[in-house]
Design a protein around this motif. Structure first.
Motif, PDB file in Angstrom:
ATOM      1  N   PRO A 249      86.280 -22.502 -15.987  1.00 26.68           N
ATOM      2  CA  PRO A 249      85.662 -22.496 -14.279  1.00 26.68           C
ATOM      3  C   PRO A 249      85.357 -23.897 -13.998  1.00 26.68           C
ATOM      4  CG  PRO A 249      84.107 -21.196 -15.697  1.00 26.68           C
ATOM      5  CD  PRO A 249      85.263 -21.406 -16.784  1.00 26.68           C
ATOM      6  N   ASP A 250      84.783 -24.826 -14.924  1.00 26.72           N
ATOM      7  CA  ASP A 250      84.158 -25.946 -14.461  1.00 26.72           C
ATOM      8  C   ASP A 250      85.157 -27.002 -14.887  1.00 26.72           C
ATOM      9  OD1 ASP A 250      81.873 -24.750 -13.692  1.00 26.72           O
ATOM     10  OD2 ASP A 250      80.908 -24.699 -15.720  1.00 26.72           O
ATOM     11  N   GLY A 251      86.351 -26.592 -15.264  1.00 25.65           N
ATOM     12  CA  GLY A 251      87.365 -27.842 -15.519  1.00 25.65           C
ATOM     13  C   GLY A 251      87.439 -28.234 -16.907  1.00 25.65           C
ATOM     14  N   ASP A 252      86.330 -27.683 -17.707  1.00 24.27           N
ATOM     15  CA  ASP A 252      86.286 -28.196 -19.315  1.00 24.27           C
ATOM     16  C   ASP A 252      87.470 -27.233 -19.810  1.00 24.27           C
ATOM     17  OD1 ASP A 252      84.917 -25.443 -18.547  1.00 24.27           O
ATOM     18  OD2 ASP A 252      84.281 -25.321 -20.398  1.00 24.27           O
ATOM     19  N   ILE A 253      88.000 -27.815 -20.859  1.00 26.96           N
ATOM     20  CA  ILE A 253      89.128 -27.557 -21.446  1.00 26.96           C
ATOM     21  C   ILE A 253      88.688 -26.516 -22.795  1.00 26.96           C
ATOM     22  CG2 ILE A 253      91.281 -28.015 -22.977  1.00 26.96           C
ATOM     23  CD1 ILE A 253      91.439 -30.578 -21.188  1.00 26.96           C
ATOM     24  N   HIS A 254      89.128 -25.349 -23.104  1.00 25.15           N
ATOM     25  CA  HIS A 254      88.757 -24.508 -24.292  1.00 25.15           C
ATOM     26  C   HIS A 254      89.719 -24.999 -25.360  1.00 25.15           C
ATOM     27  CE1 HIS A 254      88.289 -20.908 -21.471  1.00 25.15           C
ATOM     28  NE2 HIS A 254      87.527 -21.816 -21.523  1.00 25.15           N
ATOM     29  N   GLU A 255      88.907 -25.123 -26.535  1.00 26.99           N
ATOM     30  CA  GLU A 255      89.460 -25.968 -27.751  1.00 26.99           C
ATOM     31  C   GLU A 255      90.648 -25.257 -28.289  1.00 26.99           C
ATOM     32  OE1 GLU A 255      87.881 -26.527 -32.153  1.00 26.99           O
ATOM     33  OE2 GLU A 255      86.644 -25.596 -30.900  1.00 26.99           O
ATOM     34  N   VAL A 256      91.666 -26.227 -28.322  1.00 31.87           N
ATOM     35  CA  VAL A 256      93.112 -25.723 -28.735  1.00 31.87           C
ATOM     36  C   VAL A 256      93.380 -26.586 -29.940  1.00 31.87           C
ATOM     37  CG1 VAL A 256      95.433 -25.714 -28.159  1.00 31.87           C
ATOM     38  CG2 VAL A 256      93.785 -25.387 -26.418  1.00 31.87           C
ATOM     39  N   THR A 257      94.055 -25.961 -31.103  1.00 32.65           N
ATOM     40  CA  THR A 257      94.435 -26.472 -32.239  1.00 32.65           C
ATOM     41  C   THR A 257      95.512 -26.216 -32.664  1.00 32.65           C
ATOM     42  OG1 THR A 257      92.124 -26.234 -33.266  1.00 32.65           O
ATOM     43  CG2 THR A 257      93.805 -26.630 -34.643  1.00 32.65           C
ATOM     44  N   LEU A 258      96.459 -27.398 -32.764  1.00 32.42           N
ATOM     45  CA  LEU A 258      97.856 -27.177 -33.089  1.00 32.42           C
ATOM     46  C   LEU A 258      98.228 -27.146 -34.680  1.00 32.42           C
ATOM     47  CD1 LEU A 258     100.560 -26.948 -31.692  1.00 32.42           C
ATOM     48  CD2 LEU A 258     100.881 -29.532 -31.768  1.00 32.42           C
ATOM     49  N   GLY A 259      98.652 -26.060 -35.185  1.00 32.32           N
ATOM     50  CA  GLY A 259      98.587 -25.869 -36.549  1.00 32.32           C
ATOM     51  C   GLY A 259     100.016 -26.635 -37.048  1.00 32.32           C
ATOM     52  N   GLU A 260     101.168 -26.378 -36.469  1.00 34.92           N
ATOM     53  CA  GLU A 260     102.350 -27.147 -37.060  1.00 34.92           C
ATOM     54  C   GLU A 260     103.326 -27.182 -35.924  1.00 34.92           C
ATOM     55  OE1 GLU A 260     105.365 -26.847 -41.028  1.00 34.92           O
ATOM     56  OE2 GLU A 260     103.653 -25.480 -40.898  1.00 34.92           O
ATOM     57  N   VAL A 261     104.217 -28.482 -35.987  1.00 37.58           N
ATOM     58  CA  VAL A 261     105.297 -28.568 -35.068  1.00 37.58           C
ATOM     59  C   VAL A 261     106.461 -28.917 -35.819  1.00 37.58           C
ATOM     60  CG1 VAL A 261     106.091 -29.865 -33.131  1.00 37.58           C
ATOM     61  CG2 VAL A 261     103.823 -29.154 -33.048  1.00 37.58           C
ATOM     62  N   ARG A 262     107.426 -28.407 -35.657  1.00 34.45           N
ATOM     63  CA  ARG A 262     108.813 -28.782 -36.481  1.00 34.45           C
ATOM     64  C   ARG A 262     110.039 -28.860 -35.549  1.00 34.45           C
ATOM     65  NH1 ARG A 262     109.220 -24.894 -41.588  1.00 34.45           N
ATOM     66  NH2 ARG A 262     107.407 -25.535 -42.735  1.00 34.45           N
ATOM     67  N   HIS A 263     110.907 -29.771 -35.861  1.00 31.93           N
ATOM     68  CA  HIS A 263     112.306 -30.158 -35.465  1.00 31.93           C
ATOM     69  C   HIS A 263     113.437 -30.365 -36.446  1.00 31.93           C
ATOM     70  CE1 HIS A 263     114.931 -32.757 -33.344  1.00 31.93           C
ATOM     71  NE2 HIS A 263     115.550 -31.393 -33.005  1.00 31.93           N
ATOM     72  N   GLY A 264     113.980 -29.302 -36.484  1.00 31.40           N
ATOM     73  CA  GLY A 264     115.210 -29.334 -37.456  1.00 31.40           C
ATOM     74  C   GLY A 264     116.344 -28.376 -37.065  1.00 31.40           C
ATOM     75  N   ARG A 265     117.153 -28.579 -38.150  1.00 26.97           N
ATOM     76  CA  ARG A 265     118.623 -27.586 -37.689  1.00 26.97           C
ATOM     77  C   ARG A 265     118.447 -26.211 -38.795  1.00 26.97           C
ATOM     78  NH1 ARG A 265     119.845 -33.064 -39.009  1.00 26.97           N
ATOM     79  NH2 ARG A 265     120.156 -32.469 -41.489  1.00 26.97           N
ATOM     80  N   LEU A 266     119.124 -25.103 -37.942  1.00 31.80           N
ATOM     81  CA  LEU A 266     119.271 -23.964 -38.515  1.00 31.80           C
ATOM     82  C   LEU A 266     120.796 -23.637 -38.464  1.00 31.80           C
ATOM     83  CD1 LEU A 266     116.521 -21.943 -36.852  1.00 31.80           C
ATOM     84  CD2 LEU A 266     116.790 -22.481 -39.463  1.00 31.80           C
ATOM     85  N   PRO A 267     121.252 -22.719 -39.582  1.00 32.65           N
ATOM     86  CA  PRO A 267     122.674 -22.423 -39.510  1.00 32.65           C
ATOM     87  C   PRO A 267     122.990 -21.402 -38.373  1.00 32.65           C
ATOM     88  CG  PRO A 267     121.558 -21.384 -41.411  1.00 32.65           C
ATOM     89  CD  PRO A 267     120.461 -22.511 -40.576  1.00 32.65           C
TER      90      PRO A 267
END
Length: 370
Positions: A222-240
């Protein structure tokens, strides 16, 4: 859609379209070929494929060229093209763990199980405009993997960071053992309350900017503060891409497609939640679009915790599709003089009725001053 009610009628509409075609076909620069657009504007092509829901780089490049660089219009063209294609087969479910990693980062852990592969990114360099007009010298091997060190098969398919959290008993396990049929939003419009597969599918095809904006608003306090966010993993790749053979019934691979995956971690602090564990959200979309995948993963958690059959789920299902919102906005540019004229007449009638009423009500008698 043409409106003959526009001033000049059909002749004016055709002339306007002719101006677009002439500016596109007779520009004083060489025509941008499909291969050039795919190679030089890969992120724009990837975004168009994701928002259109069709993995076809050549068609996405052609749509982007026809739309003069407008990704939303290009997605519209590509989605319309997809609706004309026959549905020859349905692909078999693919385990995301079979992905061949091209890029993998684990922001939540310094030494994850497996390597950190930065891949092709400018996340860690300066954002400065390069004004040099000369083209850079071509490398001996132009492939994106040429500059990287050789990787083993194990390094290209590392274990997920989520598995480490599960082994440590630090994450809520939402797996039930059931495997319901995914909701097909291309055939049935999703409406709340909807299964999780419908919400994820809607986000995967959503307009990237709309999804990122909705995610950003969801984490602001409500005051513009950002709730804590944690990014576990990001992947970019190829799938069959696998289908069942029409004669033998065996599962066969007919190609590959690129995807972006993200896993977001959130600290549980609700009164009825297990505060000794984390919750994890998941996002996956076509090609290379990390902003969308990360926003998806965070909104997946938010929808599970706070949005089921509520305002957030409605927003995700009904307002993030670029063709829906953009189409409604664009239709405002079409002639609306009939409806606006009726509104004007109502206002004038109310003003006339108010003037007559004022004339009938006598002015209150004033006191004589002594």
């Amino acid at each position: 859609m043409g409106y003959s009610g526009a001033r000049g009628g059909l002749e004016a509409i055709l002339a306007a379209e002719e101006l677009v075609c002439r500016a596109r076909d007779f520009a004083p620069v060489p025509w941008a070929g499909t291969e050039q657009i795919v190679a030089r504007f890969r992120l724009a092509v990837d975004r168009v494929m994701g928002e259109a829901g069709l993995y076809d780089e050549a068609a996405a490049a052609a749509a982007l060229r026809q739309a003069e660089g407008d990704p939303l219009e290009a997605a519209h063209l590509l989605r319309a093209h997809r609706s004309t294609l026959p549905r020859l087969a349905v692909s078999e479910p693919i385990d995301p763990d079979r992905i061949t990693i091209m890029r993998r980062i684990v922001p939540a852990f310094r030494e994850p199980d497996g390597p950190q592969l930065l891949g092709r990114t400018t996340d860690y360099t300066r954002r400065l405009l390069d004004k040099s007009a000369a083209a850079p010298a071509a490398p001996a091997d132009p492939s994106p993997e040429a500059a990287a060190r050789p990787r083993t098969a194990e390094q290209r398919s590392p274990r997920r960071f989520l598995e480490l959290l599960r082994e440590a008993g630090l994450v809520v396990d939402h797996r039930t053992g059931e495997d319901p049929e995914p909701f097909d939003i291309t055939r049935v419009p999703p409406r709340p309350p909807a299964p999780r597969s419908a919400v994820l599918a809607a986000m995967a095809r959503a307009e990237t900017g709309a999804l990122v904006g909705l995610w950003y608003r969801s984490i602001l306090g409500p005051d513009g503060d950002i709730h804590e966010v944690t990014l576990g993993e990001v992947r970019h790749g190829r799938l069959p891409l696998e289908v069942k053979h029409p004669h033998t019934g065996e599962q066969v691979s007919i190609g590959e497609f690129r995807v972006t995956e993200a896993e977001a971690i959130e600290d549980l602090d609700g009164a009825d939640e297990d505060r000794s564990r984390f919750d994890v959200g998941y996002g996956m979309c076509f090609a290379h679009n990390e902003r969308k995948a990360i926003a998806m993963a965070n909104l997946d958690i938010a929808n599970r915790r706070f949005g089921r059959s509520g305002p957030l789920e409605q927003l995700l299902l009904l307002t993030t599709d670029g063709l829906d919102s953009g189409g409604f906005l664009d239709h405002l540019k079409l002639p609306h003089y009939v409806t606006f004229r009726s509104m004007v007449e109502r206002k004038q009638a109310l003003q006339e009725a108010g003037a007559v009423r004022s004339a009938r009500i006598p002015e209150p008698a004033g006191r004589d001053c002594e």
